[in-house]
Design a protein around this motif. Structure first.
Motif, short mmCIF file in Angstrom:
data_model
loop_
_atom_site.label_atom_id
_atom_site.label_comp_id
_atom_site.label_asym_id
_atom_site.label_seq_id
_atom_site.Cartn_x
_atom_site.Cartn_y
_atom_site.Cartn_z
N LYS A 325 1.09 -1.25 0.06
CA LYS A 325 -0.33 -0.14 -0.13
C LYS A 325 1.12 0.97 0.24
O LYS A 325 0.96 2.06 -1.25
N TYR A 326 2.21 1.49 0.73
CA TYR A 326 2.91 2.76 0.69
C TYR A 326 3.17 2.88 -0.31
O TYR A 326 3.58 3.57 -0.60
N PHE A 327 3.49 2.27 -0.85
CA PHE A 327 4.71 1.75 -2.63
C PHE A 327 3.50 2.34 -3.62
O PHE A 327 4.12 2.96 -4.15
N LEU A 328 2.25 1.56 -3.67
CA LEU A 328 1.70 1.83 -4.75
C LEU A 328 1.42 3.70 -3.98
O LEU A 328 1.02 4.30 -5.41
N THR A 329 1.22 3.99 -3.07
CA THR A 329 1.27 5.33 -2.82
C THR A 329 2.35 6.38 -2.61
O THR A 329 2.11 7.29 -3.41
N ASN A 330 3.41 5.90 -2.81
CA ASN A 330 4.82 6.69 -2.33
C ASN A 330 5.73 6.43 -3.74
O ASN A 330 7.16 6.89 -3.83
N PHE A 331 5.31 4.96 -3.98
CA PHE A 331 6.54 4.69 -5.39
C PHE A 331 7.57 4.79 -4.75
O PHE A 331 8.64 4.87 -5.26
N ARG A 332 7.91 4.17 -3.19
CA ARG A 332 9.45 3.62 -2.41
C ARG A 332 8.61 3.02 -1.71
O ARG A 332 7.90 2.38 -1.14
N ARG A 333 10.18 2.21 -0.69
CA ARG A 333 9.29 0.89 -0.53
C ARG A 333 9.42 1.79 1.42
O ARG A 333 9.68 2.90 1.24
N LEU A 334 9.30 0.72 2.09
CA LEU A 334 8.77 1.72 3.42
C LEU A 334 9.83 2.51 4.38
O LEU A 334 11.19 1.70 3.78
N PRO A 335 9.78 3.27 5.10
CA PRO A 335 11.10 4.32 5.67
C PRO A 335 11.72 2.85 6.97
O PRO A 335 11.50 1.82 7.22
N VAL A 336 13.47 3.72 7.08
CA VAL A 336 13.84 2.61 7.68
C VAL A 336 14.15 4.48 8.85
O VAL A 336 14.85 4.63 8.30
N VAL A 337 13.73 3.45 9.87
CA VAL A 337 13.97 4.29 11.11
C VAL A 337 14.99 4.08 12.07
O VAL A 337 14.72 2.45 12.98
N LYS A 338 16.51 4.38 12.47
CA LYS A 338 17.44 3.66 13.42
C LYS A 338 17.60 4.47 14.52
O LYS A 338 17.88 5.80 14.16
N LEU A 339 17.28 3.65 15.66
CA LEU A 339 17.56 4.06 17.00
C LEU A 339 19.33 4.39 17.24
O LEU A 339 19.66 3.83 17.35
#
Length: 339
Positions: A325-339
């Motif tokens: 769903k995220y890809f179809l909306t934003n044309f990229r993979r899910l974000p990676v958040v590093k702690l």
């Protein structure tokens, strides 16, 4: 029509193998899932799921679906695992959801507790929850609220328009009642039809599970079993509406053991979390904070981490959580958040 099309796409993605592919492509993105209440279906008043509620079967089925692709952990640095979280701090989260999680493999979770409900009974539940129960269970009829300098706003409540009344009248005026944090709206409605009468018609077991807060002792017991307990402010009011001083009080006045733990913003969408709020959370010493959005846009980071509220339909659940769903909306993979 749009919902039907999305469902068809989700089914195609599931059976074609695209879901598995996207889980693989997004394997470095941490998934955090939001739950609120898990209530036995036979206790629901008039069969209504008031607020964010899963029945026992719905919750168990969701956890089983998640286990097909993830292990479970409260470690937000571990992208291979998924973290189960609950907001607010009501008894059902320990007693009902906790029992199911234990049965499915001693799964630990994180509970974000609001100070107003800690050690409190159903009459002292969060104002927003009492308002939702009033709107869903009050008799049909003409009522009013006071808004814009005590101007009466009348509305006719029917079984067909309860959600519309909530969204267009009650919620907007609740979020504007910064002085009393929504209590003025509840008091006005209570004077026309008592909330005590509404709750009195509910099953006492429901009130205990759905609207009674966890105790300090329960928090201690679950901490000892591996659960995590975090802070969710005192009054669960949209923080962006409050003064800087009130923001600080709501965010910083948590029990000491919650300070090094994740913070959860009430409501957790962009309209209720402004930059000052995020700055206060940072200054308070929390290592990170979670939103209630799967895609917070430019606000994504360790102090506005994405969370997912999952559909009960397994196709839609995996359509979102896999990242399709995220890809179809934003044309990229899910974000990676590093702690």
């Amino acid at each position: 029509m749009k919902a039907k099309i999305i469902k068809i796409i989700a089914v195609i993605c599931y059976y074609s193998g695209l879901v598995k592919l996207f889980y693989r492509l997004n394997r470095h993105s941490k998934r955090i899932v939001t739950f609120h209440n898990v209530i036995p279906a036979n206790l629901l008043p008039k069969g209504k799921k008031i607020g964010l509620v899963d029945t026992e079967d719905e919750f168990e089925n969701k956890i089983i679906e998640l286990s097909r692709y993830f292990s479970f952990s409260n470690d937000l640095r571990d992208a291979k695992s998924i973290t189960i979280t609950f907001d607010d701090g009501y008894k059902n989260q320990f007693e009902i959801a906790g029992r199911i999680l234990e049965h499915l493999g001693n799964i630990n979770a994180t509970v974000f507790v609001s100070g107003a409900v800690l050690n409190c009974n159903s009459e002292n539940a969060l104002t927003v929850d009492l308002l939702m129960h009033w709107i869903e269970l009050a008799p049909e009829g003409e009522y009013y609220i006071l808004c814009n300098s005590n101007i009466k706003y009348k509305f006719n409540l029917t079984d067909q328009n309860r959600q519309e009344i909530w969204q267009s009248i009650i919620w907007p005026n609740f979020s504007l009642d910064t002085k009393n944090k929504g209590r003025s709206i509840l008091d006005t409605l209570d004077s026309q039809y008592p909330i005590s009468k509404i709750l009195g018609n509910c099953d006492q077991r429901y009130l205990r599970l759905r609207l009674s807060g966890v105790s300090s002792k329960e928090c201690e017991n679950y901490l000892n079993t591996g659960w995590t307990i975090g802070w969710h402010t005192i009054n669960h009011f949209p923080l962006s509406r409050l003064s800087d001083e009130e923001k600080s009080k709501e965010i910083c006045d948590s029990p000491a053991f919650m300070k090094p733990v994740v913070f959860s913003y009430p409501y957790g969408e962009l309209a209720s979390v402004d930059k000052t709020t995020i700055d206060v959370v940072k200054e308070a010493g929390y290592p990170c904070a979670v939103s209630n959005l799967p895609d917070p846009g430019n606000s994504i980071g360790v102090f506005f981490m994405p969370r997912y509220t999952l559909d009960s339909d397994k196709f839609l659940l995996h359509f979102e959580l896999s990242g399709i769903k995220y890809f179809l909306t934003n044309f990229r993979r899910l974000p990676v958040v590093k702690l």
